[in-house]
Design an enzyme around this catalytic site. Sequence first.
Site, PDB file in Angstrom:
ATOM      1  N   LYS A   1       1.074  -1.191   0.034  1.00  0.00           N
ATOM      2  CA  LYS A   1      -0.422  -0.146   0.104  1.00  0.00           C
ATOM      3  C   LYS A   1       0.626   1.177  -0.410  1.00  0.00           C
ATOM      4  O   LYS A   1      -0.071   2.396  -0.428  1.00  0.00           O
ATOM      5  CB  LYS A   1      -0.580  -0.021   1.486  1.00  0.00           C
ATOM      6  CG  LYS A   1      -2.341  -0.330   1.043  1.00  0.00           C
ATOM      7  CD  LYS A   1      -2.860   0.242   2.285  1.00  0.00           C
ATOM      8  CE  LYS A   1      -4.679  -0.046   1.696  1.00  0.00           C
ATOM      9  NZ  LYS A   1      -5.575  -0.339   3.032  1.00  0.00           N
TER      10      LYS A   1
ATOM     11  N   LYS B   1      -8.598  -6.693 -11.331  1.00  0.00           N
ATOM     12  CA  LYS B   1     -10.055  -7.167 -10.474  1.00  0.00           C
ATOM     13  C   LYS B   1     -10.844  -5.704 -11.017  1.00  0.00           C
ATOM     14  O   LYS B   1     -10.499  -4.408 -11.002  1.00  0.00           O
ATOM     15  CB  LYS B   1     -10.203  -7.362  -9.775  1.00  0.00           C
ATOM     16  CG  LYS B   1      -9.051  -6.437  -8.359  1.00  0.00           C
ATOM     17  CD  LYS B   1      -8.846  -7.031  -7.073  1.00  0.00           C
ATOM     18  CE  LYS B   1      -8.978  -5.812  -5.826  1.00  0.00           C
ATOM     19  NZ  LYS B   1      -8.992  -6.241  -4.256  1.00  0.00           N
TER      20      LYS B   1
ATOM     21  N   LYS C   1     -12.933  -0.019  -7.923  1.00  0.00           N
ATOM     22  CA  LYS C   1     -13.964   1.491  -7.146  1.00  0.00           C
ATOM     23  C   LYS C   1     -13.158   2.603  -8.163  1.00  0.00           C
ATOM     24  O   LYS C   1     -13.724   3.618  -7.956  1.00  0.00           O
ATOM     25  CB  LYS C   1     -14.064   2.138  -5.923  1.00  0.00           C
ATOM     26  CG  LYS C   1     -12.823   2.356  -4.975  1.00  0.00           C
ATOM     27  CD  LYS C   1     -13.932   2.097  -3.725  1.00  0.00           C
ATOM     28  CE  LYS C   1     -12.124   1.879  -2.572  1.00  0.00           C
ATOM     29  NZ  LYS C   1     -12.381   1.225  -1.486  1.00  0.00           N
TER      30      LYS C   1
END
Length: 344
Positions: free
Chosen positions: A121, A211, A214
Amino acid sequence: MYAMKEVVLTGLRANGELHLGSYLGAMLPMVALQKEHAGDRQINMFVPDLHSITTPIEYTELQSNILRNLKMFIAAGLDIADESTYLYRQSQISAHSELAWILDCFTYVGEASRMVEFKEKSERIGNDTVSVALFNYPVLMAADILLYGAVWVPVGEDQRQHIELTRDLAQRLNNKFGELLVVPHETSKQVEFAGRDQALRIRSLSNPEQKMSKSISDPRGTILLTDDPADAAKKVMSATTDSVGAIHYDFKTQPGISNLIQILAVLSDRPALEVAKEWEGKTSYGELKQAVADKLQAFLSEFQTKLANVDEAALNDKLASSEAAMRTVANETLLRVQTAVGLR
Ligand code: AMP
């Protein structure tokens, strides 16, 4: 001292809009969990709102996102009348932050630095603006679990290392202070408990190698739960497929087609292999797209109607009673730990 029933704990962040992938991959399995285990187990379903602010977000939208997600759970079939299910917001129970601090004092920088999820991240964010909270969030997650003596924590693969950290911390404190905390089950058992749904990965309609997410850079590939049903159907009709010319359920050679079959299967509540058999070898991609588009349009219309009709007063009552009950449990655990370390 501990809950009589085994505690299952699960949460879903309320960051931004939910899409078909997070609905089918995370929200539906959570609702299914309740159907499967309510009664014989205690279900702790919480909104990890303190985790939402570990990365910069639209702060002015967080409150409404939290409420919308909670309503979505109800529209998705969560039964808030069930007395063995507790629905709460993490930040409403201050023991989460307090226990996290104490656990921090027993967490080694070395072990926290080994958390792969943080490394990945923070690389995505860029190192200059990564918060200390993001580094620390596995410890807060440990507090989320240990406060309630949860033994089952069904999570995706990316979170399994954090379950191991939670176990290590609980064992470390128990070794030092005596039986203080319930140690959650090891990850291999967690995987078994979570079952098949954990493997589900819905792909982007426009870029089926990836995948569905959003991300705003891929609006044609992502179906938002708030999308107009007719527009969503159009996105399916223009989904990226391939030039093979015949339908085979194989994500390697036909990811777009296989993704459509998977979506059709989950929305029909049927095994993907069973649905795949019906389409195997057919040459009309258009027919498959139409079937998925129709199913999706009907699903979204029904879902949005349910969402509009959620009883907000009942939801608020449920939150208030759950948060009061969980505050008591959490404070008991916190007090034990505070006492053990000499703060009380
Ligand atoms: P995110 O919205 O990326 O924070 O993910 C929240 C949860 O939804 C995680 O448990 C993910 O595993 C799940 N999820 C997100 N995107 C997908 C997807 N495309 N297919 C299946 N599950 C997903």
